[in-house]
Motif scaffolding. Sequence first.
Motif, mmCIF file in Angstrom:
data_model
loop_
_atom_site.group_PDB
_atom_site.id
_atom_site.type_symbol
_atom_site.label_atom_id
_atom_site.label_comp_id
_atom_site.label_asym_id
_atom_site.label_seq_id
_atom_site.Cartn_x
_atom_site.Cartn_y
_atom_site.Cartn_z
ATOM 1 N N GLY A 113 -13.175 -23.260 -38.371
ATOM 2 C CA GLY A 113 -13.516 -24.901 -37.783
ATOM 3 C C GLY A 113 -12.176 -25.361 -37.963
ATOM 4 N N ARG A 114 -11.555 -25.068 -39.121
ATOM 5 C CA ARG A 114 -10.099 -25.814 -39.107
ATOM 6 C C ARG A 114 -9.247 -25.643 -38.353
ATOM 7 N N VAL A 115 -9.180 -24.233 -37.911
ATOM 8 C CA VAL A 115 -8.154 -23.874 -37.123
ATOM 9 C C VAL A 115 -8.543 -24.516 -35.518
ATOM 10 N N TYR A 116 -9.866 -24.417 -35.392
ATOM 11 C CA TYR A 116 -10.253 -25.139 -33.975
ATOM 12 C C TYR A 116 -9.888 -26.415 -33.833
ATOM 13 N N ALA A 117 -10.028 -27.213 -34.972
ATOM 14 C CA ALA A 117 -9.753 -28.637 -34.973
ATOM 15 C C ALA A 117 -8.092 -28.774 -34.711
ATOM 16 N N ALA A 118 -7.374 -27.857 -35.379
ATOM 17 C CA ALA A 118 -5.941 -27.827 -35.092
ATOM 18 C C ALA A 118 -5.600 -27.544 -33.839
ATOM 19 N N ALA A 119 -6.412 -26.607 -33.150
ATOM 20 C CA ALA A 119 -5.788 -26.429 -31.761
ATOM 21 C C ALA A 119 -6.129 -27.524 -30.857
ATOM 22 N N ASN A 120 -7.153 -28.106 -31.156
ATOM 23 C CA ASN A 120 -7.698 -28.919 -30.242
ATOM 24 C C ASN A 120 -6.834 -30.279 -30.295
ATOM 25 N N ALA A 121 -5.877 -30.483 -31.537
ATOM 26 C CA ALA A 121 -5.271 -31.635 -31.725
ATOM 27 C C ALA A 121 -3.653 -31.182 -31.508
ATOM 28 N N TRP A 122 -3.358 -29.975 -31.348
ATOM 29 C CA TRP A 122 -2.047 -29.329 -31.258
ATOM 30 C C TRP A 122 -1.463 -30.132 -29.729
ATOM 31 N N ASP A 123 -0.192 -30.593 -30.026
ATOM 32 C CA ASP A 123 0.386 -31.178 -28.802
ATOM 33 C C ASP A 123 1.993 -31.179 -28.950
ATOM 34 N N MET A 124 2.512 -30.077 -29.810
ATOM 35 C CA MET A 124 3.713 -29.902 -30.172
ATOM 36 C C MET A 124 4.227 -28.795 -29.301
ATOM 37 N N LYS A 125 4.786 -29.377 -28.061
ATOM 38 C CA LYS A 125 5.101 -28.644 -27.053
ATOM 39 C C LYS A 125 6.631 -27.860 -27.408
ATOM 40 N N ASN A 126 7.635 -28.282 -28.199
ATOM 41 C CA ASN A 126 8.523 -27.595 -28.730
ATOM 42 C C ASN A 126 8.570 -27.300 -30.149
ATOM 43 N N MET A 127 7.419 -26.789 -30.641
ATOM 44 C CA MET A 127 7.341 -26.420 -32.133
ATOM 45 C C MET A 127 6.831 -25.265 -32.151
ATOM 46 N N SER A 128 6.888 -24.456 -32.801
ATOM 47 C CA SER A 128 6.222 -23.185 -33.404
ATOM 48 C C SER A 128 5.065 -23.438 -34.370
ATOM 49 N N LEU A 129 4.057 -22.560 -34.383
ATOM 50 C CA LEU A 129 3.134 -22.448 -35.377
ATOM 51 C C LEU A 129 3.053 -21.321 -36.169
ATOM 52 N N GLN A 130 3.294 -21.232 -37.674
ATOM 53 C CA GLN A 130 3.069 -20.296 -38.648
ATOM 54 C C GLN A 130 1.837 -20.459 -39.386
ATOM 55 N N PHE A 131 1.338 -19.189 -39.607
ATOM 56 C CA PHE A 131 0.210 -18.820 -40.454
ATOM 57 C C PHE A 131 0.393 -18.343 -41.605
ATOM 58 N N VAL A 132 0.028 -18.564 -42.848
ATOM 59 C CA VAL A 132 0.151 -17.610 -44.148
ATOM 60 C C VAL A 132 -1.234 -17.446 -44.655
ATOM 61 N N VAL A 133 -1.742 -16.419 -44.140
ATOM 62 C CA VAL A 133 -3.278 -16.069 -44.470
ATOM 63 C C VAL A 133 -3.337 -14.747 -45.323
ATOM 64 N N GLY A 134 -2.248 -14.010 -45.924
ATOM 65 C CA GLY A 134 -2.217 -12.875 -46.585
ATOM 66 C C GLY A 134 -2.545 -11.672 -45.379
ATOM 67 N N ASN A 135 -2.663 -10.473 -45.898
ATOM 68 C CA ASN A 135 -2.897 -9.615 -45.019
ATOM 69 C C ASN A 135 -4.304 -9.300 -44.787
ATOM 70 N N LEU A 136 -4.711 -9.986 -43.879
ATOM 71 C CA LEU A 136 -6.116 -10.322 -43.306
ATOM 72 C C LEU A 136 -6.356 -10.365 -42.021
ATOM 73 N N PRO A 137 -6.535 -9.044 -41.466
ATOM 74 C CA PRO A 137 -6.419 -9.063 -40.085
ATOM 75 C C PRO A 137 -7.601 -9.901 -39.180
ATOM 76 N N ASN A 138 -8.705 -10.163 -40.010
ATOM 77 C CA ASN A 138 -9.703 -10.896 -39.434
ATOM 78 C C ASN A 138 -9.367 -12.493 -39.325
ATOM 79 N N ARG A 139 -8.775 -12.898 -40.178
ATOM 80 C CA ARG A 139 -8.083 -14.221 -40.248
ATOM 81 C C ARG A 139 -7.180 -14.349 -38.947
ATOM 82 N N ILE A 140 -6.077 -13.434 -38.933
ATOM 83 C CA ILE A 140 -5.164 -13.325 -37.973
ATOM 84 C C ILE A 140 -5.623 -13.174 -36.769
ATOM 85 N N GLU A 141 -6.734 -12.448 -36.655
ATOM 86 C CA GLU A 141 -7.312 -12.426 -35.320
ATOM 87 C C GLU A 141 -7.987 -13.712 -34.768
#
Length: 220
Positions: A169-197
């Motif tokens: 839900g939090r990622v979904y909210a972030a994606a909806n608000a994301w308008d950073m055309k020239n920026m990249s997005l990094q995630f630190v979720v540990g070695n959790l393939p399900n969270r990455i996917e």
Amino acid sequence: MINLENLVFENYDAAIWCGAEMDATELARAASVAIENKLSTVSVTPAGVGVIWPWVENRGIEILSRFYVNDASEVTVSAVTQNINSAFKNGADGAQVFVAPDDVDAFVSQVYVIRDDLFFNKKLFIGMDIGEINPLDWDGVFGAIKKIRADGVTLVLAHDAGDKSDFVGRVYAAANAWDMKNMSLQFVVGNLPNRIEQASRLFNSVRGDAAPKLKFFVNV
């Protein structure tokens, strides 16, 4: 040495997160993982910058040094900026500065005036715990980050409650608000393939233009 086969997907880059407790031998091993897997980035503590730099020099691998702002007081921010400058002198290519969402405005206000001098030819990423950002707060958070012209945002899943987690839900909210055309997005979720996917699929679905700029840090 870790196997990244199940952690690397086609829609983002993987990167290496070096823990604070890693010694020189372990940092060298992390550098070897990055080199062998042709990864673009490693994140280390300030103390690890000078150690890992000789291993990745001229390899096309960026070193990001991590800094934590415990409060947005003038004294704290001044000390952090001095430490960032020292890390750059030791070989860091950029900084990940972690702040609490409630402090991001105050931090940006203080650093804004020295941003160009401090980060000349260097990269700035503003990091936060995704679990501390409420759905209605994203616009304000992203607005502050745009003001300081950061190169990207680093979102950390500090605590994963498993099936009870509201990560999606939090990622979904972030994606909806994301308008950073020239920026990249990094995630630190540990070695959790399900969270990455989950994060990768959400951004592909909601904000496809941002999906190619996703980067996920994995532990070694």
